[in-house]
Design a protein around this motif. Structure first.
Motif, short mmCIF file in Angstrom:
data_model
loop_
_atom_site.label_atom_id
_atom_site.label_comp_id
_atom_site.label_asym_id
_atom_site.label_seq_id
_atom_site.Cartn_x
_atom_site.Cartn_y
_atom_site.Cartn_z
N ALA A 104 6.20 7.37 -6.02
CA ALA A 104 4.79 7.11 -5.70
C ALA A 104 4.68 6.26 -4.43
O ALA A 104 5.60 5.48 -4.12
N THR A 114 2.37 -5.17 -9.94
CA THR A 114 1.06 -5.73 -10.23
C THR A 114 0.23 -5.97 -8.97
O THR A 114 -0.98 -6.18 -9.06
N ASP A 163 -0.46 -3.77 -6.92
CA ASP A 163 -1.15 -2.50 -6.68
C ASP A 163 -1.72 -2.01 -8.02
O ASP A 163 -0.97 -1.51 -8.86
N PRO A 164 -3.03 -2.16 -8.25
CA PRO A 164 -3.61 -1.79 -9.55
C PRO A 164 -3.33 -0.35 -9.96
O PRO A 164 -3.08 -0.07 -11.14
N ALA A 165 -3.36 0.58 -9.01
CA ALA A 165 -3.10 1.99 -9.35
C ALA A 165 -1.66 2.18 -9.80
O ALA A 165 -1.38 2.93 -10.75
N LEU A 166 -0.73 1.49 -9.13
CA LEU A 166 0.67 1.60 -9.50
C LEU A 166 0.92 0.95 -10.86
O LEU A 166 1.70 1.45 -11.68
N ALA A 215 -1.26 0.79 -13.31
CA ALA A 215 -1.77 1.73 -14.32
C ALA A 215 -0.77 2.84 -14.58
O ALA A 215 -0.57 3.27 -15.72
N ARG A 216 -0.13 3.30 -13.51
CA ARG A 216 0.88 4.34 -13.67
C ARG A 216 2.08 3.82 -14.46
O ARG A 216 2.63 4.53 -15.31
N ARG A 241 2.08 1.43 -16.73
CA ARG A 241 1.69 1.30 -18.14
C ARG A 241 1.72 2.65 -18.85
O ARG A 241 2.10 2.75 -20.01
#
Length: 402
Positions: free
Chosen positions: A64, A376, A378-381, A383-384, A386
């Protein structure tokens, strides 16, 4: 030689930028800012219906934009271990991440301080209702009513030393600064409690510093010696330690600062563990972390009565970073309720590393996911990540389900 000096200076500036970025985001060495809420040997990998999907999930995380250079997950079921890996343990080498690579476990270290304190509760050296005033009367009088139970559950209201300006200024100026770990609470000694003890949940790195100081006061022994006697030895952890400096043992699972479109910067040894200590300074390996979380959640360390008290979970109390599914806070242990079932464990993040370690309540099945960047930021990363953690939890719980 002359050409290497500018490169070294550039590397040092990049490392400092990475640490400053973590500080600015609230991810201060061991955790992110949390909003308060109401109160056998390893077989070869690749043998099972979930294996290909799990490998793809880890690889997708590494590939990613801004993803970690390496990721490793360890699943154990009744002593049978499977290791999944993606990427590299060190950029430029092609060397894969291995279960014996040393890494910072970040806030997963709070589970270790919980293991020490709760073991002392079992031995009647401490009690969950002991207060800071009882055990550490030299600390501010405004904190004296806080109990060990509240410290372990992050309902104490103690101000977080790692968010103080004075502490952050020191880290910005010199990420490898050597702190007196037993004086970290001095950074917030002029502050009162953020709320009445027990009334709210708010994750604070100060809590586990106070826990370790209570353990030392109760026994007259250094916290590091207590870790060795009460945790490392009983669980056979031979590659786990609590250093004071910035060096990591070899072999190393290198940690990086990453950003989309930029080369990763090695921050494995960018910070001193002395500024995190019992809150996040422990160094371990994926194999040892897996053994620890199984022993901690299972019956090997604590009596049934103490484990029952530990599992009085506060819904909405999330670890930092939040683990998969719905989080709830116990005593130095979190409950993660996923779409496939429930596991107990802890997470952590620090420059270069993000950790997830969990087990079934009986400790017989464990899962750890370790990645070599602080996702942490990068919020999108995150979420991925988790979602990947939940995939591994589902694989853990489905196979061998009673």
């Amino acid at each position: 030689m002359p050409a290497s000096a500018p490169a070294a200076r550039t590397g040092r500036r990049a490392v400092r930028r990475a640490v400053v970025a973590a500080l600015a985001a609230g991810a201060v060495l061991t955790g992110t800012a949390a909003a308060p809420v109401a109160a056998g040997g390893p077989p070869p990998a690749g043998h099972g219906p979930h294996d290909e999907g799990l490998r793809r999930a880890l690889a997708g995380l590494v590939e990613a934009p801004g993803g970690p250079p390496g990721a490793i997950a360890v699943l154990t079921r009744d002593g049978h271990r499977q290791v999944y890996r993606a990427g590299t343990a060190e950029v430029g080498t092609g060397r894969p991440p291995r279960a014996g690579g040393h890494m910072r476990v970040a806030s997963a270290a709070k589970a270790f301080s919980g293991a020490v304190a709760l073991s002392l509760v079992d031995r009647r050296a401490l009690a969950l209702d002991d207060t800071i005033g009882d055990r550490l009367p030299h600390l501010p009088a405004a904190w004296h009513a806080v109990t060990l139970r509240q410290l372990l559950q992050h309902t104490s209201g103690l101000p977080d030393f790692s968010r103080s300006k004075a502490f952050q200024d020191i880290v910005r100026a010199d990420p490898r600064h050597h702190f007196d770990s037993r004086r970290l609470l001095d950074f917030v000694a002029d502050q009162g409690l953020a709320f009445p003890p027990g009334s709210r949940y708010a994750y604070s790195n100060s809590d586990n510093i106070a826990v370790a100081l209570m353990a030392e006061q109760a026994t007259g022994r250094p916290y590091e010696a207590l870790l060795n006697e009460l945790v490392y030895r009983p669980l056979g952890l031979r590659e786990t330690s609590l250093p004071q400096g910035y060096r990591l043992p070899r072999p190393l699972l290198h940690g990086y600062d990453t950003a989309p479109g930029e080369p990763p910067v090695d921050v494995s040894e960018a910070i001193s563990a002395s500024g995190a200590w019992a809150s996040g300074g422990i160094v371990s390996t994926p194999a040892d972390l897996s053994a620890f979380i199984g022993g901690y959640t299972g019956p090997r360390l604590l009596t049934p009565a103490t484990r029952h008290a530990q599992r009085d979970f506060l819904p909405g109390g999330a670890s930092e970073p939040a683990g998969p599914g719905a989080n709830a806070a116990g005593l130095a242990l979190f409950r993660y309720t996923t779409r496939c079932g429930t596991v107990l464990g802890h997470t952590g993040n620090t420059p270069g590393y993000t950790q997830f370690a969990a087990a079934t309540p009986d400790g017989r099945r464990t899962v750890t996911v370790s990645v070599t960047s602080q996702v942490t930021l990068d919020p999108a990363l995150l979420a991925r990540l988790r979602a990947v953690e939940e995939k591994f939890v589902c694989a853990l719980l489905e196979r061998g389900r009673p």
